[in-house]
Design a protein around this motif. Structure first.
Motif, PDB file in Angstrom:
ATOM      1  N   MET A 156       0.820  -1.207   0.000  1.00  0.00           N
ATOM      2  CA  MET A 156       0.000   0.000   0.000  1.00  0.00           C
ATOM      3  C   MET A 156       0.859   1.263   0.000  1.00  0.00           C
ATOM      4  N   LEU A 157       1.891   1.287   0.816  1.00  0.00           N
ATOM      5  CA  LEU A 157       2.761   2.464   0.906  1.00  0.00           C
ATOM      6  C   LEU A 157       3.612   2.622  -0.348  1.00  0.00           C
ATOM      7  N   ASP A 158       4.086   1.500  -0.885  1.00  0.00           N
ATOM      8  CA  ASP A 158       4.844   1.542  -2.137  1.00  0.00           C
ATOM      9  C   ASP A 158       3.981   2.083  -3.276  1.00  0.00           C
ATOM     10  N   ASN A 159       2.748   1.630  -3.326  1.00  0.00           N
ATOM     11  CA  ASN A 159       1.833   2.071  -4.372  1.00  0.00           C
ATOM     12  C   ASN A 159       1.607   3.577  -4.300  1.00  0.00           C
ATOM     13  N   TYR A 160       1.420   4.075  -3.099  1.00  0.00           N
ATOM     14  CA  TYR A 160       1.202   5.518  -2.916  1.00  0.00           C
ATOM     15  C   TYR A 160       2.411   6.325  -3.379  1.00  0.00           C
ATOM     16  N   SER A 161       3.592   5.984  -2.880  1.00  0.00           N
ATOM     17  CA  SER A 161       4.768   6.783  -3.224  1.00  0.00           C
ATOM     18  C   SER A 161       5.126   6.641  -4.704  1.00  0.00           C
ATOM     19  N   GLU A 162       4.865   5.465  -5.293  1.00  0.00           N
ATOM     20  CA  GLU A 162       5.149   5.282  -6.717  1.00  0.00           C
ATOM     21  C   GLU A 162       4.241   6.157  -7.575  1.00  0.00           C
ATOM     22  N   ARG A 163       2.977   6.270  -7.209  1.00  0.00           N
ATOM     23  CA  ARG A 163       2.055   7.116  -7.980  1.00  0.00           C
ATOM     24  C   ARG A 163       2.443   8.591  -7.872  1.00  0.00           C
ATOM     25  N   VAL A 164       2.835   9.014  -6.680  1.00  0.00           N
ATOM     26  CA  VAL A 164       3.295  10.394  -6.519  1.00  0.00           C
ATOM     27  C   VAL A 164       4.535  10.628  -7.377  1.00  0.00           C
ATOM     28  N   ALA A 165       5.459   9.668  -7.349  1.00  0.00           N
ATOM     29  CA  ALA A 165       6.711   9.811  -8.096  1.00  0.00           C
ATOM     30  C   ALA A 165       6.450   9.943  -9.595  1.00  0.00           C
ATOM     31  N   GLU A 209       9.603  12.464 -10.363  1.00  0.00           N
ATOM     32  CA  GLU A 209      10.690  12.492  -9.394  1.00  0.00           C
ATOM     33  C   GLU A 209      10.827  11.094  -8.778  1.00  0.00           C
ATOM     34  N   PRO A 210      12.031  10.549  -8.685  1.00  0.00           N
ATOM     35  CA  PRO A 210      12.187   9.212  -8.088  1.00  0.00           C
ATOM     36  C   PRO A 210      11.931   9.236  -6.585  1.00  0.00           C
ATOM     37  N   ILE A 211      11.298   8.179  -6.098  1.00  0.00           N
ATOM     38  CA  ILE A 211      11.102   7.998  -4.657  1.00  0.00           C
ATOM     39  C   ILE A 211      11.559   6.590  -4.301  1.00  0.00           C
ATOM     40  N   GLU A 212      12.635   6.512  -3.548  1.00  0.00           N
ATOM     41  CA  GLU A 212      13.161   5.215  -3.105  1.00  0.00           C
ATOM     42  C   GLU A 212      13.047   5.155  -1.584  1.00  0.00           C
ATOM     43  N   ALA A 213      11.905   4.705  -1.115  1.00  0.00           N
ATOM     44  CA  ALA A 213      11.680   4.659   0.333  1.00  0.00           C
ATOM     45  C   ALA A 213      12.427   3.523   1.012  1.00  0.00           C
ATOM     46  N   GLY A 214      12.855   2.519   0.253  1.00  0.00           N
ATOM     47  CA  GLY A 214      13.623   1.415   0.819  1.00  0.00           C
ATOM     48  C   GLY A 214      12.859   0.563   1.807  1.00  0.00           C
ATOM     49  N   LEU A 215      11.584   0.342   1.537  1.00  0.00           N
ATOM     50  CA  LEU A 215      10.768  -0.415   2.489  1.00  0.00           C
ATOM     51  C   LEU A 215      11.130  -1.890   2.544  1.00  0.00           C
ATOM     52  N   GLY A 216      11.870  -2.368   1.550  1.00  0.00           N
ATOM     53  CA  GLY A 216      12.265  -3.765   1.556  1.00  0.00           C
ATOM     54  C   GLY A 216      13.551  -4.022   2.320  1.00  0.00           C
ATOM     55  N   ALA A 217      14.213  -2.957   2.788  1.00  0.00           N
ATOM     56  CA  ALA A 217      15.472  -3.107   3.518  1.00  0.00           C
ATOM     57  C   ALA A 217      15.205  -3.578   4.948  1.00  0.00           C
ATOM     58  N   THR A 218      16.268  -3.978   5.625  1.00  0.00           N
ATOM     59  CA  THR A 218      16.148  -4.353   7.030  1.00  0.00           C
ATOM     60  C   THR A 218      15.765  -3.128   7.844  1.00  0.00           C
ATOM     61  N   LEU A 245      -3.580  15.767  -7.277  1.00  0.00           N
ATOM     62  CA  LEU A 245      -4.591  15.932  -6.239  1.00  0.00           C
ATOM     63  C   LEU A 245      -5.424  14.666  -6.088  1.00  0.00           C
ATOM     64  N   ASN A 246      -5.748  14.012  -7.205  1.00  0.00           N
ATOM     65  CA  ASN A 246      -6.498  12.757  -7.146  1.00  0.00           C
ATOM     66  C   ASN A 246      -5.694  11.664  -6.449  1.00  0.00           C
ATOM     67  N   VAL A 247      -4.377  11.636  -6.725  1.00  0.00           N
ATOM     68  CA  VAL A 247      -3.505  10.673  -6.034  1.00  0.00           C
ATOM     69  C   VAL A 247      -3.555  10.933  -4.531  1.00  0.00           C
ATOM     70  N   PHE A 248      -3.472  12.202  -4.161  1.00  0.00           N
ATOM     71  CA  PHE A 248      -3.524  12.567  -2.742  1.00  0.00           C
ATOM     72  C   PHE A 248      -4.835  12.095  -2.103  1.00  0.00           C
ATOM     73  N   ARG A 249      -5.934  12.361  -2.785  1.00  0.00           N
ATOM     74  CA  ARG A 249      -7.237  12.022  -2.219  1.00  0.00           C
ATOM     75  C   ARG A 249      -7.471  10.516  -2.148  1.00  0.00           C
ATOM     76  N   LEU A 250      -7.148   9.832  -3.252  1.00  0.00           N
ATOM     77  CA  LEU A 250      -7.456   8.402  -3.329  1.00  0.00           C
ATOM     78  C   LEU A 250      -6.480   7.536  -2.540  1.00  0.00           C
ATOM     79  N   TYR A 251      -5.189   7.878  -2.590  1.00  0.00           N
ATOM     80  CA  TYR A 251      -4.185   6.960  -2.050  1.00  0.00           C
ATOM     81  C   TYR A 251      -3.551   7.429  -0.750  1.00  0.00           C
ATOM     82  N   TYR A 252      -3.487   8.743  -0.542  1.00  0.00           N
ATOM     83  CA  TYR A 252      -3.036   9.180   0.784  1.00  0.00           C
ATOM     84  C   TYR A 252      -4.231   9.284   1.732  1.00  0.00           C
TER      85      TYR A 252
END
Length: 360
Positions: A28-37, A42-51, A274-281
């Motif tokens: 869910m979080l990856d999907n949100y940041s990927e849509r914003v990116a 702009e690239p977004i590498e949140a690194g959620l798969g890291a330790t 704005l739609n990304v913000f409303r729907l996914y955030y």
């Protein structure tokens, strides 16, 4: 902009809004940041798969407090039978008593101290009471009263159940479905920790009475061990921190290199954002964040009560500073709070520049 080009842009960017966000917090979080990116380019590498970068809970030897070992000799034990203490002490000295679980040890210590106090009260009203027995009981009462906070500390923070709730290996708190039991699971864990905090509050008052639900204490330990809310909450906090921080950075970078609303008026790309913000955030991330924040504040407050009122070891003081401390800008909680606030400010700046803030 020509109508054909605008239509093409809307179709291209609008396609970003289709699809499923996933069934795990990471998805869910990856999907949100990927849509914003993609909308921002702009690239977004949140690194959620890291330790997960979560502080390591101190080993048990750094959490365990030493207690006075009261050994009753044959004569003294024989005398204690007059206060109905012989059975209680015999239970503790049995083979099973020597391997009591933390909950059992706490129950024993509470009952012993309460019974000793009751016995002393009765003996003080008996002119024929054995002075030696009274002296012996007074010494036991003094030692047990002095060490009760340490007993409670060991029962809570030296237990395997609490260690499990600070593990770094459990998954994040799951997404809440319409018919699942995650809300009940969260609440059960919080109630169990509350029960332990209630004992601390009770025993810090003079002439306390035994808790009415003392026999059910073991059940609270079982709940904490089964749910592991604390460990899951730590992982959720780490995931949210990374997502919010990196998304905020992307929003800021985009504003710095060129706003998506160069004339400070809504553009097709800004409306997609704005739609990304409303729907996914607002629609997905924010409800999860609110749940993690709300339950986490209760979990954090209960631990802060216990850690401040009980004789915490140096190792646990340092751990508290690294995880919970609001005065430490690098604590896990403060990094999350800072990322949340930065994320809010970055969105506000972008939407305000596009005249898309509510009320603008």
């Amino acid at each position: 902009m020509p109508a054909a080009r605008m239509t093409s842009l809307l179709l291209c960017l609008g396609a970003l809004l289709a699809g499923c966000s996933g069934t795990t917090p990471e998805a869910m979080l990856d999907n949100y940041s990927e849509r914003v990116a993609r909308v921002l380019e702009e690239p977004i590498e949140a690194g959620l798969g890291a330790t997960a970068d979560i502080p390591l809970f101190p080993p048990r030897r750094e959490r365990l407090l030493a207690l006075t070992d009261l050994r009753q000799g044959p004569i003294e034990v024989l005398a204690l039978r007059h206060c109905d203490l012989l059975g209680l002490i015999a239970q503790r000295n049995s083979s099973l008593g020597k391997v009591m679980r933390p909950s059992g040890q706490l129950v024993y210590e509470l009952r012993l101290l309460h019974q000793v106090r009751d016995c002393l009260s009765r003996l003080s009203q008996d002119p024929d009471a054995d002075p030696q027995l009274k002296l012996q009981l007074a010494e036991i009462e003094q030692i047990k009263t002095r060490e009760l906070p340490a007993v409670l500390w060991n029962a809570v923070y030296a237990s395997s159940e609490m260690e499990a709730n600070f593990s770094r290996g459990d998954p994040a708190l799951p997404l809440r479905g319409k018919d699942d039991e995650t809300a009940d699971s969260d609440e059960a864990a919080l109630r169990s920790l509350q029960a332990l905090a209630n004992i601390q509050t009770l025993t810090s008052t003079p002439d306390w009475a035994l808790p009415a639900d003392l026999d059910g204490l073991e059940q609270h330990y079982q709940v904490l061990n089964a749910n592991r809310f604390g460990s899951q909450w730590l992982k959720s906090l780490w995931l949210l921190t990374g997502t919010l921080e990196h998304t905020a950075q992307a929003l800021e970078r985009r504003e710095q290199r060129g706003s998506i609303c160069p004339q400070q008026r809504p553009t097709p790309r800004a409306r997609i954002l704005l739609n990304v913000f409303r729907l996914y955030y607002a629609g997905e991330v924010q409800p999860y964040l609110a749940r993690v924040h709300r339950s986490g504040e209760r979990w954090k407050a209960l631990h802060e009560q216990l850690l401040s009122q009980l004789p915490a070891t140096p190792g646990m003081r340092e751990y508290q500073w690294q995880v919970f401390a609001t005065a430490n800008p690098d604590s896990l909680w403060q990094r999350y709070s800072q990322a949340r606030d930065r994320h809010t400010r970055s969105w506000q700046a972008t939407l305000r520049n596009c005249q898309l803030m509510p009320g603008s």
